[in-house]
Design a protein around this motif. Structure first.
Motif, PDB file in Angstrom:
ATOM      1  N   MET A 191       0.832  -1.207   0.000  1.00 45.72           N
ATOM      2  CA  MET A 191       0.000   0.000   0.000  1.00 45.72           C
ATOM      3  C   MET A 191       0.870   1.262   0.000  1.00 45.72           C
ATOM      4  O   MET A 191       0.562   2.244  -0.673  1.00 45.72           O
ATOM      5  N   LEU A 192       1.977   1.190   0.793  1.00 47.82           N
ATOM      6  CA  LEU A 192       2.901   2.329   0.799  1.00 47.82           C
ATOM      7  C   LEU A 192       3.543   2.520  -0.571  1.00 47.82           C
ATOM      8  O   LEU A 192       3.681   3.647  -1.060  1.00 47.82           O
ATOM      9  N   ASN A 198       1.537   6.482  -6.734  1.00 42.16           N
ATOM     10  CA  ASN A 198       0.463   7.422  -7.063  1.00 42.16           C
ATOM     11  C   ASN A 198       0.925   8.861  -6.899  1.00 42.16           C
ATOM     12  O   ASN A 198       0.580   9.743  -7.699  1.00 42.16           O
ATOM     13  N   LYS A 199       1.709   9.090  -5.813  1.00 47.37           N
ATOM     14  CA  LYS A 199       2.226  10.439  -5.612  1.00 47.37           C
ATOM     15  C   LYS A 199       3.175  10.836  -6.730  1.00 47.37           C
ATOM     16  O   LYS A 199       3.148  11.971  -7.215  1.00 47.37           O
ATOM     17  N   ALA A 200       4.014   9.888  -7.122  1.00 47.51           N
ATOM     18  CA  ALA A 200       4.937  10.171  -8.224  1.00 47.51           C
ATOM     19  C   ALA A 200       4.168  10.457  -9.503  1.00 47.51           C
ATOM     20  O   ALA A 200       4.492  11.396 -10.260  1.00 47.51           O
ATOM     21  N   VAL A 203       2.692  13.864  -9.227  1.00 49.14           N
ATOM     22  CA  VAL A 203       3.698  14.908  -9.474  1.00 49.14           C
ATOM     23  C   VAL A 203       3.921  15.082 -10.974  1.00 49.14           C
ATOM     24  O   VAL A 203       3.989  16.204 -11.485  1.00 49.14           O
ATOM     25  N   VAL A 204       4.017  13.951 -11.673  1.00 49.55           N
ATOM     26  CA  VAL A 204       4.196  14.023 -13.130  1.00 49.55           C
ATOM     27  C   VAL A 204       2.990  14.682 -13.783  1.00 49.55           C
ATOM     28  O   VAL A 204       3.120  15.515 -14.683  1.00 49.55           O
ATOM     29  N   ARG A 205       1.785  14.280 -13.314  1.00 49.86           N
ATOM     30  CA  ARG A 205       0.567  14.857 -13.887  1.00 49.86           C
ATOM     31  C   ARG A 205       0.503  16.362 -13.642  1.00 49.86           C
ATOM     32  O   ARG A 205       0.171  17.139 -14.538  1.00 49.86           O
ATOM     33  N   GLN A 206       0.840  16.771 -12.404  1.00 44.51           N
ATOM     34  CA  GLN A 206       0.819  18.197 -12.103  1.00 44.51           C
ATOM     35  C   GLN A 206       1.868  18.955 -12.908  1.00 44.51           C
ATOM     36  O   GLN A 206       1.622  20.081 -13.356  1.00 44.51           O
TER      37      GLN A 206
END
Length: 616
Positions: A191-192, A198-200, A203-206
């Motif tokens: 899960m981590l 997902n965070k990475a 970040v790419v999406r943003q």
């Protein structure tokens, strides 16, 4: 998931021997099971796949054929996440429609609250399980095992044999508990990892979003700096979004629109009135503000309301000034469309404000030019040279029209009143908006005179303008000047209009249109300022006919208006010429002179003009 789960090697052979092994050897069996799936788990990216592998491996260790795995959500509810059945394979879709720990499911609640395995050997006779769920899945005996991490239950695993009894020994339960402890650690790590991925990805999406918005900002800013029109900006927004874009005013009239060529649209995809009348849409549009600049209407797709529209508010100088819409046609609305629409609305607001300021500046410059023309504050050559930049060719004949206003009843500002007159003149005459200037109590407009026309030819058009602006602007009188053919003529024409307005005020005349040339000698008589004497003279002139047949006075008025011509008088009254001659004879006897004589015509013309101005 099927591919990942199929890669797990069956452990049935080991299971058969493990039944006869002591607990230490069974623990080694669990460790061996985890070591065999570690490599697969590392390469598996979806959490659902990992949970399926975990449940399948536990089934092999215990010698059962079915499992279901549940995960705890942020709201504390346990929702189905993955499932496996030896005869059916992946049953995750069916499990994901389930929820554990609901009302009537005391079995799951006991596992969650105790954070320990719970075994039900005879499900049909035990009151704890959720009866309808157990009957649906044909469960005979079931073991529930919690996935515990850091003292908190983060998931549940349920195992059973489809439609078969199964005996779970204490060693089975202990094995399942050990497996679940390791599984919880494994699951938590997964899960981590998923969270970090997902965070990475976020970040790419943003980063991509920021790059896109930067590109949008550059393109829109460059277009505006290059002098792009509002239509050009709307077209650019349509290209960037690959969807139709519509710009509305406050009344939802389309100001500009654009659509990709591939859609082959010939009409703008407007937000229809029937959709705007929906309570939910009304509320969504009313909520738009600087702090809530965009919304989607209708909020959810519906067949009978057509396409969804992403609507943004245009705010100009703190005031709502229209809407920008991106329409869901061809492609669905995306988050980037919202950013694009909000950015586009800001740019268009600035563009509209800029054009409004430019129009106001041009209007002020045109008003200053007309003021210079009326008062001759600049030489004639300079005025003639400046005229074309305001659409005025002083080499062409012009007239001035003075709209005298009843200031006591006005409910609009001076500038708004001038704009009402200008726009109405342009509409009625089908010309560009003429130059006009606001004066105390009046608006003076400059109108070109078509070739071969006379000032009186404009009377009907000017009267139509007077009536058109009436609901918002009360025009007391409207006077049309004589023909102005050079810059030197305008100051004189302006002075004449002012004098006639003063005469009209003296006589209390209102509600009509007159030309300067119509007043003739009356202007010379009335310019003395002896208003009372002029009115008395008019009444004395017609007094002999006051008690006579009304048709005689009507005939005399028509005869004077026709400049003493019998045939023209008969035509205007719709009678025979002999009737006119007969009546003129009777009029002559009553007034004591020939009504066709020049002196009598002049006196009667002045008298009737005085009476008209006096409203008699």
């Amino acid at each position: 998931m099927r591919d990942a789960m199929a890669s797990v090697r069956p452990l049935t052979r080991r299971l058969d021997s493990s039944r006869r092994l002591d607990p230490e050897h069974r623990e080694r069996e669990v460790i061996a099971a985890f070591s065999e799936i570690t490599t697969e788990a590392i390469t598996t990216t979806r959490l659902e796949d990992l949970l399926g592998l975990l449940g399948k491996q536990l089934c092999h260790l215990l010698g059962v054929t079915r499992c279901s795995v549940y995960l705890r959500d942020g709201d504390g509810r346990f929702r189905g996440a993955a499932g496996y059945c030896e005869s059916e394979g992946d049953i995750s879709t069916a499990v994901q429609a389930q929820e554990a720990g609901i009302q009537g499911d005391r079995f799951s609640r006991e596992v969650i609250e105790s954070a320990a395995p719970v075994l039900i050997s005879d499900v049909p006779r035990d009151p704890r399980p959720h009866r309808r769920t157990m009957e649906h899945w044909h469960v005979r005996a079931m073991l529930g095992v919690p996935l515990v991490f850091d003292g908190k239950v983060i998931g549940l695993i349920f195992v059973d044999n489809v439609q078969q009894d199964h005996v779970y020994t204490e060693e089975d339960v202990a094995l399942a508990e050990l497996f679940a402890r390791l599984g919880a650690l494994f699951l938590r790590q997964a899960m981590l990892n998923a969270h970090l991925k997902n965070k990475a990805a976020e970040v790419v999406r943003q980063k991509n979003t920021l790059a896109y918005l930067a590109d949008v900002h550059q393109k829109l800013t460059t277009a505006v700096l290059d002098g792009a029109s509002i239509q050009t900006v709307v077209t650019l927004l349509g290209e960037l979004s690959a969807k139709p874009v519509v710009l509305y005013n406050e009344d939802f009239q389309v100001l500009a629109w654009s659509a990709p060529a591939g859609l082959k649209m010939t009409q703008p995809p407007e937000l229809a009135a029937r959709i705007r009348s929906l309570p939910s849409v009304k509320q969504a549009l009313a909520s738009l503000s600087a702090s809530c600049p965009s919304t989607i209407v209708p909020p959810t797709p519906a067949v009978w309301v057509g396409r969804r529209h992403l609507m943004c508010r245009l705010i100009i100088e703190g005031q709502p000034s229209g809407y920008l819409g991106i329409v869901e046609v061809g492609r669905g609305l995306e988050e980037l469309d919202t950013k694009l629409a909000e950015h586009g609305a800001t740019v268009l607001s600035l563009q509209v404000l800029s054009e409004r300021r430019q129009a106001e500046a041009e209007g002020q410059a045109r008003e200053d030019f007309l003021s210079d023309l009326l008062h001759r504050t600049r030489d004639a050559e300079q005025l003639a040279r400046r005229g074309p930049q305001f659409g005025v060719n002083l080499a062409q004949p012009h007239v001035l029209v003075r709209f005298s206003l009843d200031n006591a009843s006005q409910n609009v500002s001076v500038s708004v009143g001038r704009k009402l007159v200008i726009r109405s003149l342009a509409t009625v005459l089908s010309v560009s908006e003429p130059a006009a200037v606001s004066l105390p109590g009046a608006v003076v407009a400059l109108l070109p005179l078509p070739d071969g026309s006379e000032p009186r030819d404009l009377r009907d058009a000017v009267d139509e303008v007077r009536v058109a602006v009436g609901p918002r602007l009360r025009v007391r009188t409207a006077v049309i000047s004589g023909v102005c053919r050079s810059p030197e003529d305008f100051p004189l024409a302006h002075r004449e209009l002012r004098e006639i307005d003063e005469l009209a005020t003296s006589f209390g005349w209102s509600g009509g249109v007159v030309t300067v040339t119509e007043l003739g000698l009356f202007r010379l008589v009335a310019s003395s300022g002896r208003v009372k004497e002029a009115v008395q003279f008019a009444h004395e002139t017609i007094h002999p006919l006051r008690d006579a047949d009304p048709s005689l006075l009507e005939t005399w008025r028509a005869f004077v208006a026709a400049e003493g011509r019998v045939q023209a008088t008969a035509t205007s009254l719709g009678v025979h010429e002999n009737t006119i001659r007969y009546r003129l004879g009777k009029i002559g006897k009553l007034i004591g002179q020939d009504p066709g004589a020049l002196d009598c015509l002049l006196q009667s013309r002045i008298a009737f003009q005085v009476l008209d101005l006096a409203g008699w």
